[in-house]
Enzyme design. Structure first.
Site, mmCIF file in Angstrom:
data_model
loop_
_atom_site.group_PDB
_atom_site.id
_atom_site.type_symbol
_atom_site.label_atom_id
_atom_site.label_comp_id
_atom_site.label_asym_id
_atom_site.label_seq_id
_atom_site.Cartn_x
_atom_site.Cartn_y
_atom_site.Cartn_z
ATOM 1 C CD GLU A 65 12.986 30.418 25.753
ATOM 2 O OE1 GLU A 65 13.692 31.438 25.656
ATOM 3 O OE2 GLU A 65 12.128 30.278 26.634
ATOM 4 N NE ARG A 118 9.890 33.650 26.114
ATOM 5 C CZ ARG A 118 8.838 34.316 26.583
ATOM 6 N NH1 ARG A 118 8.023 34.945 25.744
ATOM 7 N NH2 ARG A 118 8.594 34.387 27.862
ATOM 8 C CB SER A 178 14.462 30.068 29.875
ATOM 9 O OG SER A 178 14.186 30.727 31.089
#
Length: 357
Positions: A353, A171, A253
């Site tokens: 995130e 990520r 998420s």
């Protein structure tokens, strides 16, 4: 709202609620839509706009707005999809940065070019996909990446990056890092991605190593699913587990799955035998952040109008609806409380995130 000498439309005091998946109420002091490279060139040729701090906005699926945005918002709306090249080994496909990611995945399958099906139904735009190095169900963008085109927001120079130059991580990419010095290659806030190209190998193999997909195989009795079947399975799984941002505001998420050493994992298993964990190729162990959050009792809990989704503890949601939506402050207060709980119980620091603006 005003037009400059080039005819470019500059919008003032623009509501951003419809442009962020959380549905947080905020405004852009100034917003310009970028539908082509020429639009960006016009922006950078305008002395006032060129000098302003800039914030690049795609689909708004991975941001938390904590207030009005004072920087010049560049709303990326560059469209277009095409098969660039076909070789004996692969198809090279390209999409404009403003294209919807899921629609692009569906389009590639319709063209007979499999390989992205595990990434179905991930929210956001194509231009945001390399920034986050999006991934799901055993596939990450870097596994299919060929190159991207971008424009330097300081100089207006166009450039192309390959996978190595994007410095992909979990990520993560070069676009999430700020250069400490001018010689450093951190591109956060310095570039706008215009187009992305992906390499889809003709020697296609299904990636079904995740429990949810193995269950689908068992339920259907299909031992060798096609790319389209995997696409349909993943859409079904995600729709069951995750809220639709059009119905319940969310950014998908919210936390990265943390990685630990085998020794750290063994220590946690000694205290929490049911912890969900996955061995990684580099020898580290990935822990399921959603399981850690659920184990701390957060599923279904709220702080103000921000809450933890009842079906998936990894997802934070806007419970306020249209009448009284959650604020960015409430979302971040909830996120910090979750981080504290997980650290106190497991000694692990969860990393968000989304980009906090």
């Amino acid at each position: 709202m005003r037009c400059d000498n080039s005819g470019m439309l500059v919008e003032m005091n623009v509501p951003l609620r419809a442009y962020n998946a959380f549905g947080i109420v905020a405004r852009a002091q100034t917003l310009v839509r970028v539908a082509s490279e020429a639009d960006l060139a016009a922006i950078l040729a305008d002395p006032a706009l060129a000098a302003a701090p800039k914030f690049v906005l795609g689909g708004g699926s991975n941001i938390v707005l904590t207030g009005d945005v004072r920087a010049l918002v560049l709303k990326v709306e560059i469209m277009g999809r095409r098969v660039v090249e076909e070789t004996e080994r692969a198809w090279i496909v390209e999409a404009g940065a403003g294209e919807n990611w899921h629609a692009f995945v569906a389009w590639t399958l319709a063209q007979g070019c499999p390989g992205l099906e595990n990434l179905a139904l991930i929210p956001g735009t194509v231009g945001a996909s390399p920034v986050q190095n999006i991934g799901a169900y055993g596939v990450e963008l870097q596994d299919r990446f060929e190159a991207l085109d971008a424009i330097d927001l300081a100089t207006g120079r166009a450039f192309t990056l390959n996978a190595a130059q994007c410095a992909f991580g979990y990520r993560d990419s070069v676009f999430k890092h700020v250069a400490a010095e001018l010689s450093d290659f951190g591109l956060a806030g310095r570039a706008l991605i215009t187009r992305v190209r992906l390499r889809l190998p003709k020697a296609w193999k299904p990636v079904v190593g995740y429990l949810d997909l193995e269950r689908k195989q068992a339920e259907t009795g299909i031992a060798a699913p096609t790319a389209r079947q995997i696409f349909d399975w993943i859409c079904e799984i995600r729709r069951h587990k995750l809220p639709d941002p059009q119905v319940i505001g969310n950014a998908g998420s919210f936390f990265k799955n943390p990685t630990v050493t085998p020794e750290q994992c063994a220590d946690i298993i000694g205290r929490e035998p049911r912890v969900v964990h996955y061995p990684m190729a580099d020898g580290s162990i990935k822990l399921a952040a959603g399981w850690l959050i659920d184990a701390c009792g957060w599923k279904g809990k709220s702080v103000g109008n921000a809450g933890v989704y009842e079906k998936q503890a990894l997802v934070l949601v806007n419970r306020g609806g249209a009448e009284n939506p959650a604020t960015g402050g409430e979302v971040m207060t909830l996120a910090r409380a979750i981080q504290t709980s997980v650290y106190e119980r497991f000694g692990i620091r969860l990393e968000p995130e989304p980009v906090v603006v």
